[in-house]
Each structure stands twice: as structure tokens, then as C-alpha cells.
Scaffold this motif. Sequence first.
Motif, PDB file in Angstrom:
ATOM      1  N   GLY A 256       0.817  -1.216   0.000  1.00  0.00           N
ATOM      2  CA  GLY A 256       0.000   0.000   0.000  1.00  0.00           C
ATOM      3  C   GLY A 256       0.844   1.255   0.000  1.00  0.00           C
ATOM      4  N   ASP A 257       1.891   1.260   0.823  1.00  0.00           N
ATOM      5  CA  ASP A 257       2.795   2.417   0.866  1.00  0.00           C
ATOM      6  C   ASP A 257       3.524   2.607  -0.462  1.00  0.00           C
ATOM      7  OD1 ASP A 257       2.039   2.889   3.463  1.00  0.00           O
ATOM      8  OD2 ASP A 257       3.888   2.091   4.354  1.00  0.00           O
ATOM      9  N   TYR A 258       3.963   1.517  -1.067  1.00  0.00           N
ATOM     10  CA  TYR A 258       4.680   1.597  -2.343  1.00  0.00           C
ATOM     11  C   TYR A 258       3.790   2.222  -3.426  1.00  0.00           C
ATOM     12  CZ  TYR A 258       7.022   0.142  -6.627  1.00  0.00           C
ATOM     13  OH  TYR A 258       7.628   0.138  -7.860  1.00  0.00           O
ATOM     14  N   ILE A 259       2.551   1.742  -3.519  1.00  0.00           N
ATOM     15  CA  ILE A 259       1.643   2.271  -4.541  1.00  0.00           C
ATOM     16  C   ILE A 259       1.303   3.731  -4.238  1.00  0.00           C
ATOM     17  CG2 ILE A 259      -0.644   2.047  -5.595  1.00  0.00           C
ATOM     18  CD1 ILE A 259      -0.413  -1.011  -5.036  1.00  0.00           C
ATOM     19  N   SER A 260       1.079   4.049  -2.965  1.00  0.00           N
ATOM     20  CA  SER A 260       0.711   5.423  -2.592  1.00  0.00           C
ATOM     21  C   SER A 260       1.848   6.412  -2.773  1.00  0.00           C
ATOM     22  CB  SER A 260       0.256   5.468  -1.130  1.00  0.00           C
ATOM     23  OG  SER A 260      -0.993   4.893  -0.985  1.00  0.00           O
ATOM     24  N   TYR A 261       3.038   6.056  -2.246  1.00  0.00           N
ATOM     25  CA  TYR A 261       4.115   7.037  -2.129  1.00  0.00           C
ATOM     26  C   TYR A 261       5.193   6.938  -3.210  1.00  0.00           C
ATOM     27  CZ  TYR A 261       1.817   7.488   2.334  1.00  0.00           C
ATOM     28  OH  TYR A 261       0.865   7.670   3.307  1.00  0.00           O
TER      29      TYR A 261
ATOM     30  N   THR B 248      -5.470   4.340  -6.115  1.00  0.00           N
ATOM     31  CA  THR B 248      -5.207   2.993  -6.609  1.00  0.00           C
ATOM     32  C   THR B 248      -4.767   2.095  -5.461  1.00  0.00           C
ATOM     33  OG1 THR B 248      -4.601   3.831  -8.793  1.00  0.00           O
ATOM     34  CG2 THR B 248      -3.794   1.642  -8.217  1.00  0.00           C
ATOM     35  N   SER B 249      -3.960   2.636  -4.575  1.00  0.00           N
ATOM     36  CA  SER B 249      -3.495   1.876  -3.419  1.00  0.00           C
ATOM     37  C   SER B 249      -4.672   1.413  -2.563  1.00  0.00           C
ATOM     38  CB  SER B 249      -2.535   2.722  -2.581  1.00  0.00           C
ATOM     39  OG  SER B 249      -2.166   2.051  -1.408  1.00  0.00           O
ATOM     40  N   ARG B 250      -5.571   2.327  -2.243  1.00  0.00           N
ATOM     41  CA  ARG B 250      -6.739   1.969  -1.431  1.00  0.00           C
ATOM     42  C   ARG B 250      -7.563   0.860  -2.098  1.00  0.00           C
ATOM     43  NH1 ARG B 250      -6.658   7.407  -0.532  1.00  0.00           N
ATOM     44  NH2 ARG B 250      -8.088   7.823  -2.243  1.00  0.00           N
ATOM     45  N   ASN B 251      -7.811   1.021  -3.395  1.00  0.00           N
ATOM     46  CA  ASN B 251      -8.609   0.032  -4.120  1.00  0.00           C
ATOM     47  C   ASN B 251      -7.896  -1.318  -4.193  1.00  0.00           C
ATOM     48  OD1 ASN B 251     -10.647   1.880  -4.567  1.00  0.00           O
ATOM     49  ND2 ASN B 251      -9.848   2.502  -6.554  1.00  0.00           N
ATOM     50  N   PHE B 252      -6.584  -1.288  -4.438  1.00  0.00           N
ATOM     51  CA  PHE B 252      -5.819  -2.524  -4.540  1.00  0.00           C
ATOM     52  C   PHE B 252      -5.822  -3.273  -3.208  1.00  0.00           C
ATOM     53  CE2 PHE B 252      -1.972  -5.055  -4.268  1.00  0.00           C
ATOM     54  CZ  PHE B 252      -2.038  -5.778  -5.449  1.00  0.00           C
ATOM     55  N   ILE B 253      -5.553  -2.557  -2.121  1.00  0.00           N
ATOM     56  CA  ILE B 253      -5.505  -3.189  -0.801  1.00  0.00           C
ATOM     57  C   ILE B 253      -6.884  -3.716  -0.405  1.00  0.00           C
ATOM     58  CG2 ILE B 253      -5.056  -2.813   1.657  1.00  0.00           C
ATOM     59  CD1 ILE B 253      -2.538  -3.030  -0.205  1.00  0.00           C
TER      60      ILE B 253
ATOM     61  N   GLY C  93      -9.214  -4.775  -2.463  1.00  0.00           N
ATOM     62  CA  GLY C  93      -9.415  -5.988  -3.261  1.00  0.00           C
ATOM     63  C   GLY C  93      -8.563  -7.153  -2.767  1.00  0.00           C
ATOM     64  N   LEU C  94      -7.326  -6.849  -2.367  1.00  0.00           N
ATOM     65  CA  LEU C  94      -6.433  -7.886  -1.847  1.00  0.00           C
ATOM     66  C   LEU C  94      -6.995  -8.480  -0.563  1.00  0.00           C
ATOM     67  CD1 LEU C  94      -3.754  -9.407  -1.946  1.00  0.00           C
ATOM     68  CD2 LEU C  94      -2.705  -7.445  -0.803  1.00  0.00           C
ATOM     69  N   ARG C  95      -7.426  -7.627   0.347  1.00  0.00           N
ATOM     70  CA  ARG C  95      -8.006  -8.116   1.603  1.00  0.00           C
ATOM     71  C   ARG C  95      -9.276  -8.935   1.337  1.00  0.00           C
ATOM     72  NH1 ARG C  95      -5.617  -5.920   6.134  1.00  0.00           N
ATOM     73  NH2 ARG C  95      -4.391  -4.053   5.789  1.00  0.00           N
ATOM     74  N   ASN C  96     -10.080  -8.515   0.385  1.00  0.00           N
ATOM     75  CA  ASN C  96     -11.283  -9.259   0.016  1.00  0.00           C
ATOM     76  C   ASN C  96     -10.903 -10.636  -0.534  1.00  0.00           C
ATOM     77  OD1 ASN C  96     -14.153  -9.563  -0.449  1.00  0.00           O
ATOM     78  ND2 ASN C  96     -13.665  -9.337  -2.609  1.00  0.00           N
ATOM     79  N   SER C  97      -9.897 -10.695  -1.401  1.00  0.00           N
ATOM     80  CA  SER C  97      -9.458 -11.975  -1.958  1.00  0.00           C
ATOM     81  C   SER C  97      -8.942 -12.906  -0.869  1.00  0.00           C
ATOM     82  CB  SER C  97      -8.352 -11.752  -3.001  1.00  0.00           C
ATOM     83  OG  SER C  97      -8.856 -11.068  -4.111  1.00  0.00           O
ATOM     84  N   ILE C  98      -8.183 -12.363   0.062  1.00  0.00           N
ATOM     85  CA  ILE C  98      -7.664 -13.181   1.161  1.00  0.00           C
ATOM     86  C   ILE C  98      -8.809 -13.702   2.018  1.00  0.00           C
ATOM     87  CG2 ILE C  98      -6.324 -13.110   3.299  1.00  0.00           C
ATOM     88  CD1 ILE C  98      -4.383 -11.179   1.799  1.00  0.00           C
ATOM     89  N   SER C  99      -9.788 -12.849   2.301  1.00  0.00           N
ATOM     90  CA  SER C  99     -10.912 -13.297   3.136  1.00  0.00           C
ATOM     91  C   SER C  99     -11.736 -14.365   2.426  1.00  0.00           C
ATOM     92  CB  SER C  99     -11.783 -12.121   3.567  1.00  0.00           C
ATOM     93  OG  SER C  99     -12.530 -11.633   2.484  1.00  0.00           O
ATOM     94  N   GLN C 100     -11.769 -14.358   1.101  1.00  0.00           N
ATOM     95  CA  GLN C 100     -12.521 -15.361   0.354  1.00  0.00           C
ATOM     96  C   GLN C 100     -11.892 -16.749   0.443  1.00  0.00           C
ATOM     97  OE1 GLN C 100     -15.566 -14.998  -1.248  1.00  0.00           O
ATOM     98  NE2 GLN C 100     -15.495 -13.119  -0.052  1.00  0.00           N
TER      99      GLN C 100
END
Length: 78
Positions: A20-25, A32-37, A39-46
Amino acid sequence: MNNYRVTLTRQAKDDIIDIGDYISYTLLEPGTSRNFIKGLRNSISQLKYFPYKFPLIMQVIVVLRVGYNQRNWKNILS
């Protein structure tokens, strides 16, 4: 349907923060960072509902690391 327990290691959690930091900063894309993270958290929870994407020995899924292909993995893993 069985529910499986999904566990992230401390290193995997840190990887998510670092991505998240890499994409943001570094890429200067905080939206994009917020959306990516998200989606990533959603995929992990699935994984608790769809664990058969990966071979299992037990009914516990442990996420060891999380990668982002635009980062320098040779340096990160060494």
C-alpha cells in the motif's frame, strides 16, 4: 460448506502495508493503493470459503507472504 480459518503471518501483514505504501508514495497513486488493498483483503478473506484454489493438508490456511510484482523481490526476500 466448510469454513476454513485463514491466518496471515506478521510478515504477510507487513507486506500488505508495504505494498500500500509503495503504490501510494512511490507510484504516487493513493486511490489505486486503497482500491488494490481493499481488493487484496477481500481476496484473502474469500480463501475461507474457496480454499481449494490451493492444495490443503489441514483446514487452516496460512498466508506467509504477499507479493506485488512491481516491487524488487530479489531485495525483499534476501
